[in-house]
Design an enzyme around this catalytic site. Structure first.
Site, PDB file in Angstrom:
ATOM      1  N   CYS A   8      11.751  31.670 -74.765  1.00  0.00           N
ATOM      2  CA  CYS A   8      10.823  32.791 -74.969  1.00  0.00           C
ATOM      3  C   CYS A   8       9.864  32.814 -73.789  1.00  0.00           C
ATOM      4  O   CYS A   8      10.169  32.263 -72.723  1.00  0.00           O
ATOM      5  CB  CYS A   8      10.106  32.692 -76.315  1.00  0.00           C
ATOM      6  SG  CYS A   8       9.049  31.247 -76.511  1.00  0.00           S
ATOM      7  N   ASN A  11       6.902  29.457 -74.875  1.00  0.00           N
ATOM      8  CA  ASN A  11       7.445  28.242 -75.510  1.00  0.00           C
ATOM      9  C   ASN A  11       6.448  27.601 -76.484  1.00  0.00           C
ATOM     10  O   ASN A  11       6.406  26.390 -76.654  1.00  0.00           O
ATOM     11  CB  ASN A  11       7.908  27.218 -74.455  1.00  0.00           C
ATOM     12  CG  ASN A  11       8.791  26.085 -74.994  1.00  0.00           C
ATOM     13  OD1 ASN A  11       8.810  24.994 -74.451  1.00  0.00           O
ATOM     14  ND2 ASN A  11       9.512  26.325 -76.045  1.00  0.00           N
ATOM     15  N   CYS A  13       5.591  29.782 -79.493  1.00  0.00           N
ATOM     16  CA  CYS A  13       5.749  30.512 -80.764  1.00  0.00           C
ATOM     17  C   CYS A  13       7.223  30.650 -81.158  1.00  0.00           C
ATOM     18  O   CYS A  13       7.705  29.953 -82.051  1.00  0.00           O
ATOM     19  CB  CYS A  13       5.109  31.903 -80.678  1.00  0.00           C
ATOM     20  SG  CYS A  13       3.330  31.863 -80.365  1.00  0.00           S
ATOM     21  N   ARG A  14       7.957  31.525 -80.498  1.00  0.00           N
ATOM     22  CA  ARG A  14       9.302  31.852 -80.972  1.00  0.00           C
ATOM     23  C   ARG A  14      10.341  30.776 -80.659  1.00  0.00           C
ATOM     24  O   ARG A  14      11.100  30.357 -81.546  1.00  0.00           O
ATOM     25  CB  ARG A  14       9.749  33.199 -80.371  1.00  0.00           C
ATOM     26  CG  ARG A  14       8.934  34.366 -80.901  1.00  0.00           C
ATOM     27  CD  ARG A  14       9.098  35.600 -80.043  1.00  0.00           C
ATOM     28  NE  ARG A  14       8.559  35.404 -78.712  1.00  0.00           N
ATOM     29  CZ  ARG A  14       8.671  36.254 -77.712  1.00  0.00           C
ATOM     30  NH1 ARG A  14       9.351  37.382 -77.898  1.00  0.00           N
ATOM     31  NH2 ARG A  14       8.126  36.002 -76.533  1.00  0.00           N
ATOM     32  N   SER A  15      10.428  30.336 -79.393  1.00  0.00           N
ATOM     33  CA  SER A  15      11.516  29.384 -79.084  1.00  0.00           C
ATOM     34  C   SER A  15      11.326  28.007 -79.727  1.00  0.00           C
ATOM     35  O   SER A  15      12.323  27.401 -80.148  1.00  0.00           O
ATOM     36  CB  SER A  15      11.770  29.282 -77.573  1.00  0.00           C
ATOM     37  OG  SER A  15      10.664  28.790 -76.877  1.00  0.00           O
ATOM     38  N   ASP A 125       7.279  39.392 -80.178  1.00  0.00           N
ATOM     39  CA  ASP A 125       6.292  38.392 -79.762  1.00  0.00           C
ATOM     40  C   ASP A 125       5.116  38.415 -80.746  1.00  0.00           C
ATOM     41  O   ASP A 125       4.428  39.422 -80.851  1.00  0.00           O
ATOM     42  CB  ASP A 125       5.821  38.748 -78.344  1.00  0.00           C
ATOM     43  CG  ASP A 125       4.899  37.699 -77.780  1.00  0.00           C
ATOM     44  OD1 ASP A 125       4.399  36.857 -78.543  1.00  0.00           O
ATOM     45  OD2 ASP A 125       4.679  37.734 -76.554  1.00  0.00           O
TER      46      ASP A 125
HETATM   47  P1  4NP Z   1       6.106  32.934 -77.262  1.00  0.00           P
HETATM   48  O1  4NP Z   1       4.709  33.690 -77.486  1.00  0.00           O
HETATM   49  O2  4NP Z   1       6.716  33.528 -76.031  1.00  0.00           O
HETATM   50  O3  4NP Z   1       6.873  33.265 -78.504  1.00  0.00           O
HETATM   51  O4  4NP Z   1       5.770  31.477 -77.128  1.00  0.00           O
HETATM   52  C1  4NP Z   1       3.734  33.778 -76.491  1.00  0.00           C
HETATM   53  C2  4NP Z   1       2.884  32.719 -76.249  1.00  0.00           C
HETATM   54  C3  4NP Z   1       1.908  32.822 -75.293  1.00  0.00           C
HETATM   55  C4  4NP Z   1       1.803  33.984 -74.542  1.00  0.00           C
HETATM   56  C5  4NP Z   1       2.670  35.026 -74.763  1.00  0.00           C
HETATM   57  C6  4NP Z   1       3.645  34.928 -75.732  1.00  0.00           C
HETATM   58  N1  4NP Z   1       0.798  34.093 -73.561  1.00  0.00           N
HETATM   59  O5  4NP Z   1       0.681  35.168 -72.952  1.00  0.00           O
HETATM   60  O6  4NP Z   1       0.071  33.125 -73.304  1.00  0.00           O
END
Ligand code: 4NP
Length: 157
Positions: A8, A11, A13-15, A125
């Site tokens: 993702c 790294n 939240c989703r992955s 997201d």
């Molecule tokens: P992820 O979510 O890609 O599912 O881990 C996010 C975590 C942090 C950010 C964006 C998406 N960020 O912009 O910091």
């Protein structure tokens, strides 16, 4: 061994959610010697950090402990090490493809290609939303991982 990398953006939240869910499914199926799993992000903001508190809480509510995972960034060696590189959304997918060597022999695709519902392509997201996004993310990923496990289960295992 077939090795799967969930990717993702951050790294956190989703992955990591996919990582924890799939790792537990693999263990419950007794397939630790057949299928390996890891996760990473295309961005570097959260390197070394545990998953987001909301991710850990949503997972804990469903019996998964993600607290030991630490974020890392996608790297060149991943294209040597992993057979399936599975993106959460089309932005992640484009970033993976951009970094992949021309001769990468594995599969780069969206995780939700494995979802039965063809109308949903991306894991949204949840980072900037409210807590409900995390519950939805969890359900989508869990369903896709069930199908993925079926595809990767060796016929004679
Ligand atoms: P992820 O979510 O890609 O599912 O881990 C996010 C975590 C942090 C950010 C964006 C998406 N960020 O912009 O910091």
């Amino acid at each position: 061994m077939t090795k799967v990398l969930f990717v993702c953006l951050g790294n956190i939240c989703r992955s990591p959610t996919a990582h924890g869910i799939f790792e537990k499914m693999i263990a419950e199926a007794g397939l630790q010697n057949h299928i390996g799993v890891d996760s990473c992000g295309t961005g570097a903001w959260h390197i070394g950090n545990p998953p987001d508190d909301r991710t850990i809480a949503a997972a804990a509510g469903r019996g998964y402990d993600l607290s030991a995972l630490r974020a890392r960034k996608l790297c060149a060696a991943d294209f040597d090490d992993f057979d399936y590189i599975l993106a959460m959304d089309t932005r992640n997918l484009a970033d993976i493809i951009k970094n992949a060597p021309d001769n990468y022999p594995g599969r780069i695709q969206l995780l939700l290609d494995y979802l039965e519902d063809d109308n949903i392509l991306e894991v949204p997201d949840p980072y900037y939303g409210n807590g409900e996004g995390f519950e939805r993310v969890f359900g989508l990923i869990e369903s896709a991982c069930e199908s993925l496990l079926k595809e990767l289960t060796p016929v004679n295992a």
